[in-house]
Write a protein that holds these residues in place. Structure first.
Motif: not given
Length: 544
Positions: A191, A351, A347
């Motif tokens: 990430v 994510g 992230g």
């Protein structure tokens, strides 16, 4: 590093190891069997079959370097007890031998964590260095996830610290090497890849030799990737490896919703559906919608639009843009740690199929900033508390309850007292201390600055004003964690008994999501609006 400093690190690591040994008999999750099975796969099968084996439901789904690491451990495991590495007979094997071996393997692997924190703290003053050692080595999140629940996060985070330390020292090529190796151990660390790419491109690949440097950097990264994936490419296994590493069919949320934006998204969706049904509006609520996010296909929504992996990826990269712009315009090595923390926060918040354990990716490196700034110290206390509390549902057995509570409470108390004693009691940080240059970035200004919106110099304020680590909102929010816990442990069992069993977990996830969102927004604000303040000619912010 001087002998006295090594002795200090060794003593703190020794104390932490003693605590870890006491945790050996505690509960361990299915991750324990996952890693034992990976020992068996890498020991019993040829390399070309590692990522295609399905003899157990716990298939290998980490990148090749971690597979090689498991293969290395399997050599010693098979010598100690051959059943540990037996592909069929070893399934579900949980003797004292295998428990002790795997627990100790995590402790030994933590040497990378100690190495990393020593490297990153080399240029700090003695007081700050001790603060950082305490913050990292005694992280309750690492105790819970690695040494009770069972994983190898300390080992991997040690590599991240080694990478950041190399960048901080100006060794960009080495920093890129460590990061490439880290991603080939656990791909979820990728990430931060865009930050590394932009920063190294702008900071390392410059000057008269910029073309040569670019090829040196590319060669280093490609070399690491070739060593990791080359053997699998030779056996035409790359498609199978990629399939294992990126199982997008698992769904947006994990079984226990990680405290991020998607937990709030699901809660709003389910709550709206329930309210509409109560007032007579027909809404099709998917089966088990309130416990959605289990590993499997996409978890359907009742009202809100369906989130796909592409939308999630776009949000992660999109929210990272302010950070990438700063890295492109002002590639300062003193800001890399904050950028990496923010990247992992993006992230985590946006994510796909994020695990709650991924909060460690931002909490541990954020400790680097916390020991250098009063404001960051307060933010660290806040995020460390929220992130650790969000891990509590991982340890659901009654005998582990006092352990996780004590780990969190003692850590926060020790860190709070340590910050107060070493930073705030002095009123300000000495800008001449051997740390990163204060003049390079606002985030490294002396910690006696008040909140920016007040715009005053704290030197004129009473000393007690500088000792406020947390804002009123943060104090009230953290007090709310106690209420959430009381509801889950006392009120819900007493009043609802077996009804709505998902509610305490959902409450923890939702409430912690608010805290995570608050932290992420705060870091975004600092990066987007405060990074450029080093150019302002304010009296207390001029360069030396």
């Amino acid at each position: 590093m001087r002998l006295s400093e090594l002795q200090e690190v060794a003593s703190l690591a020794g104390i932490a190891t003693c605590v870890k040994l006491l945790l050996v008999p505690t509960y361990h999750s299915t991750d324990f069997e996952v890693h034992r099975n990976w020992l068996a796969i890498t020991h019993s099968l040829p390399l070309k079959n590692w990522y295609s084996d399905e003899s157990s439901e716990w298939t290998l789904d980490y990148p090749p370097f971690f597979a090689y690491f498991e293969c290395f451990l399997s050599i010693f495991a098979s010598m100690l007890d051959p059943q540990i590495t037996h592909l069929q007979n070893g399934q579900g094997y949980a003797s004292n031998t295998v428990i002790l071996f795997q627990r100790i393997s995590v402790m030994v692997a933590d040497l990378f964590l100690y190495w990393g924190v020593c490297k990153i703290s080399r240029h700090l003053s003695a007081a700050r260095k001790k603060l950082l050692l305490l913050a990292v080595i005694f992280s309750p999140g690492l105790f819970i996830v690695d040494h009770i629940h069972f994983q190898y996060n300390g080992f991997l985070l040690g590599m991240l610290l080694l990478s950041l330390a190399a960048l901080q020292d100006g060794h960009d090529l080495l920093g890129g090497f460590w990061f490439a190796a880290l991603v080939c151990f656990k791909h979820l660390f990728a990430v931060a890849g865009p930050i590394y790419f932009v920063y190294l491109l702008r900071h390392y690949c410059r000057g008269p030799q910029k073309v040569l440097r670019f090829f040196k950097l590319a060669g280093t990264v490609v070399g690491v990737v070739v060593v990791a994936f080359g053997p699998f490419a030779y056996y035409n296994q790359i498609p199978q490896v990629i399939k294992r590493l990126f199982p997008f069919g698992r769904g947006l949320c994990h079984a226990y919703w990680a405290p991020n934006i998607w937990a709030l998204y699901y809660i709003v969706d389910k709550a709206a559906a329930i309210v509409l049904r109560k007032i007579g509006v027909h809404v099709n609520v998917p089966q088990a919608a309130l416990t959605g996010g289990l590993v499997g296909d996409f978890s359907p929504n009742a009202l809100l639009p369906q989130i796909t992996p592409k939308i999630s990826a776009l949000l992660v990269v999109g929210t990272m843009l302010p950070c990438l712009v700063q890295a492109w315009r002002h590639p300062r090595k003193t800001d890399v740690a904050r950028w990496v923390v923010y990247a992992y926060a993006c992230g985590f918040m946006f994510g796909w199929h994020v695990h709650e354990k991924a909060s460690l990716h931002m909490v541990i490196p954020f400790s680097i900033l916390a020991v250098q700034s009063l404001q960051d110290a307060g933010d660290f206390i806040f995020i460390a508390t929220v992130a650790t509390y969000s891990l509590f549902p991982l340890l659901f057995e009654a005998k582990e309850y006092p352990i996780k509570v004590l780990l969190l409470v003692l850590y926060i108390l020790v860190m709070w007292v340590s910050f107060a004693h070493n930073m705030m009691e002095r009123g300000e940080l000495n800008s001449n201390e051997a740390s990163v240059p204060i003049s390079d970035s606002f985030v490294h200004q002396p910690c006696n600055l008040e909140k920016l919106d007040e715009g005053k110099n704290v030197e004129k304020q009473p000393k007690d004003e500088g000792m406020q680590l947390l804002s009123i909102f943060e104090k009230v929010y953290l007090a709310g964690l106690v209420l959430v816990e009381v509801y889950g442990q006392v009120l819900h069992p007493f009043f609802l008994r077996d009804h709505l069993p998902f509610l305490p977990l959902m409450l923890i996830s939702g409430y912690c999501s608010i805290g995570m969102l608050y932290f992420w927004a705060g870091q975004l604000f600092k990066i987007a609006f405060m990074s450029g303040f080093h150019t302002e000619q304010l009296p207390h912010m001029k360069k030396a």
